[in-house]
Design a protein around this motif. Sequence first.
Motif, short mmCIF file in Angstrom:
data_model
loop_
_atom_site.label_atom_id
_atom_site.label_comp_id
_atom_site.label_asym_id
_atom_site.label_seq_id
_atom_site.Cartn_x
_atom_site.Cartn_y
_atom_site.Cartn_z
N ARG A 306 11.48 2.36 -6.39
CA ARG A 306 10.87 1.34 -5.33
C ARG A 306 10.33 2.08 -4.23
O ARG A 306 9.37 2.13 -3.61
N LYS A 307 11.36 3.06 -3.83
CA LYS A 307 11.02 3.79 -2.42
C LYS A 307 9.73 4.64 -2.78
O LYS A 307 8.93 4.66 -1.72
N PRO A 308 9.33 5.34 -3.72
CA PRO A 308 8.22 6.10 -3.54
C PRO A 308 7.02 5.20 -3.38
O PRO A 308 5.97 5.56 -2.78
N VAL A 309 6.98 4.12 -4.01
CA VAL A 309 5.82 3.36 -3.64
C VAL A 309 5.95 2.61 -2.66
O VAL A 309 4.66 2.55 -1.87
N LEU A 310 7.08 2.26 -2.07
CA LEU A 310 6.86 1.78 -0.70
C LEU A 310 6.44 2.82 0.34
O LEU A 310 5.75 2.55 1.36
N LEU A 311 7.01 3.88 0.20
CA LEU A 311 6.64 5.02 1.05
C LEU A 311 5.32 5.46 1.07
O LEU A 311 4.54 5.69 1.94
N ALA A 312 4.56 5.39 -0.27
CA ALA A 312 3.26 5.77 -0.26
C ALA A 312 2.24 4.55 0.43
O ALA A 312 1.41 4.92 1.11
N SER A 313 2.78 3.47 0.42
CA SER A 313 2.14 2.19 1.41
C SER A 313 2.19 2.52 2.58
O SER A 313 1.10 2.64 3.32
N ALA A 314 3.14 2.76 3.25
CA ALA A 314 3.39 3.16 4.73
C ALA A 314 2.54 4.24 5.09
O ALA A 314 2.10 4.19 6.13
N ILE A 315 2.74 5.44 4.32
CA ILE A 315 1.94 6.54 4.80
C ILE A 315 0.50 6.41 4.82
O ILE A 315 -0.16 6.86 5.60
N CYS A 316 0.11 5.58 3.58
CA CYS A 316 -1.43 5.14 3.84
C CYS A 316 -1.92 4.34 4.82
O CYS A 316 -3.03 4.71 5.41
N PHE A 317 -1.00 3.42 5.36
CA PHE A 317 -1.41 2.60 6.36
C PHE A 317 -1.22 3.68 7.98
O PHE A 317 -2.26 3.46 8.51
N VAL A 318 -0.36 4.55 7.85
CA VAL A 318 -0.51 5.32 8.90
C VAL A 318 -1.70 6.22 9.15
O VAL A 318 -2.27 6.40 10.14
N ALA A 319 -2.17 6.55 7.98
CA ALA A 319 -3.31 7.64 7.79
C ALA A 319 -4.58 7.21 7.99
O ALA A 319 -5.50 7.76 8.49
N PHE A 320 -4.60 5.89 7.19
CA PHE A 320 -6.02 5.41 7.19
C PHE A 320 -6.21 3.98 7.63
O PHE A 320 -7.36 3.45 7.36
N SER A 321 -5.57 3.54 8.33
CA SER A 321 -5.76 2.24 9.10
C SER A 321 -7.06 2.30 9.90
O SER A 321 -7.85 1.40 9.96
N TYR A 322 -7.01 3.21 10.81
CA TYR A 322 -8.01 3.53 11.59
C TYR A 322 -9.32 3.99 11.16
O TYR A 322 -10.34 3.21 11.18
N PRO A 323 -9.36 4.75 10.02
CA PRO A 323 -10.75 4.84 9.28
C PRO A 323 -11.16 3.45 8.43
O PRO A 323 -12.31 3.28 8.55
N ALA A 324 -10.25 2.78 8.01
CA ALA A 324 -10.58 1.33 7.37
C ALA A 324 -11.20 0.60 8.37
O ALA A 324 -12.25 -0.06 8.29
#
Length: 442
Positions: A306-324
């Motif tokens: 579970r934790k790798p998938v949750l962390l992948a989501s959180a990191i993507c939001f940090v890195a790519f919310s502004y570009p989105a």
Amino acid sequence: MASNRKPETEPATLRRAIGASAIGNLMEWYDYGVYGYAAAIIGEVFFPSQSTTAALLSSFGVLAVSFVIRPFGGLFFGPLGDRIGRQRVLATTIILMACSTFAIGVLPSYDQVGVWAPILLVLARLVQGFSTGGEYGGAATFMAEYAPDRRRGFLSSFLEFGTLSGYILGAGFLTALTFALPHADMQSWGWRIPFLVALPLGLVGLYLRLKLEDTPVFRELQETGNVSRAPLRESISRNWRPILSLIGVVILLNVADYTLLTYMPSYLSDVLDISSSVALLILVGVMLVMLAVIPFVGALSDRVGRKPVLLASAICFVAFSYPAFWLISRGNLAYTVPGMLMLGLFLVLYLGTEPSTLPAILPTQHRYGGFAIGYNLSTSLFGGTAPFLNTYLISATGNEFVPAFYLMLAAVVSIGPILSIPETARASIHGTTRPGTTPVAG
């Protein structure tokens, strides 16, 4: 001592349990889909004003008000579910949700009864919020306790399949009415029809839930005499650390969920001047992609954790919310659709994983109560307020990237709690201990 054995469940019974759990979440988000897309109409009907922004803020403010009472619903229904059983409480919450949503469809307008119209609207939303406070935690617990440990991620992901299906059903129904009815009829009475449909939906859900026994895990707890006699006090005193972790994990879920699924139709139409019909079609298209992906995300969490998938989501939001949001803000569908799809895929990683993660960090004796208390406190503070806060801050600052910054902040805050929880993939949730702990005394 905790037992690692989990009773086998017949496939047909397991399917009914998954459906009975998911339908409550479908109903909850059916309501939010209708309410979020009809926010402008509801503002005009119940909060007449010369300012469109003021009416919209009032409408979203009522949505936020319903979340104020959710923790109280969690405090009431959660420990009750740990004492008398999950099934009986879930039968109560679904009928309360259906009746309160139905009530909105029959309320008089401001022109008919004056200030009583918004007061009655607020009361209906409060009942809806109170019942919802016992719904999600119970449904997640019910589903997780029926699912085999090795497939809990895959099967529990269907809880959020209900979320997305409910929103599509609600928003799609309202859109169909918008096309089918003249504008005057839609403003006068057409918007009420989707709210009225909630009652028969709720009756179907009630029937499904009454046809099932309680979970095998809870029934064994009853047989061994380990049911908590003071579930509220014990939930908090014995499990405050996992409850705090749960609150932190759910911050990102709530901010992303209510920003994307409830607020974005208004953002696209009011901030970017995209027609409301096109805005909804974009969102529905994104959610259809999420529906197709979410079972695979749940299955992935069974395999890699579970934790790798949750962390992948959180990191993507940090890195790519502004570009989105940069893509979305272009106002050109060739950019807006990919930007929305990015956010949807980041969110579905979280949605497909957390329903199987969070019940497993709490022991059976206090699982419903601990989950409901932590989840609803976080939802009240960060979920229902998201549409209102985004609307207000964009209006106050003129910065259309406010939602991106909010998503990034929520993701940063949730990373620590994600790291702090135990890995629960394939771990047994049968018994009175949680992963990584010593047995809890009955």
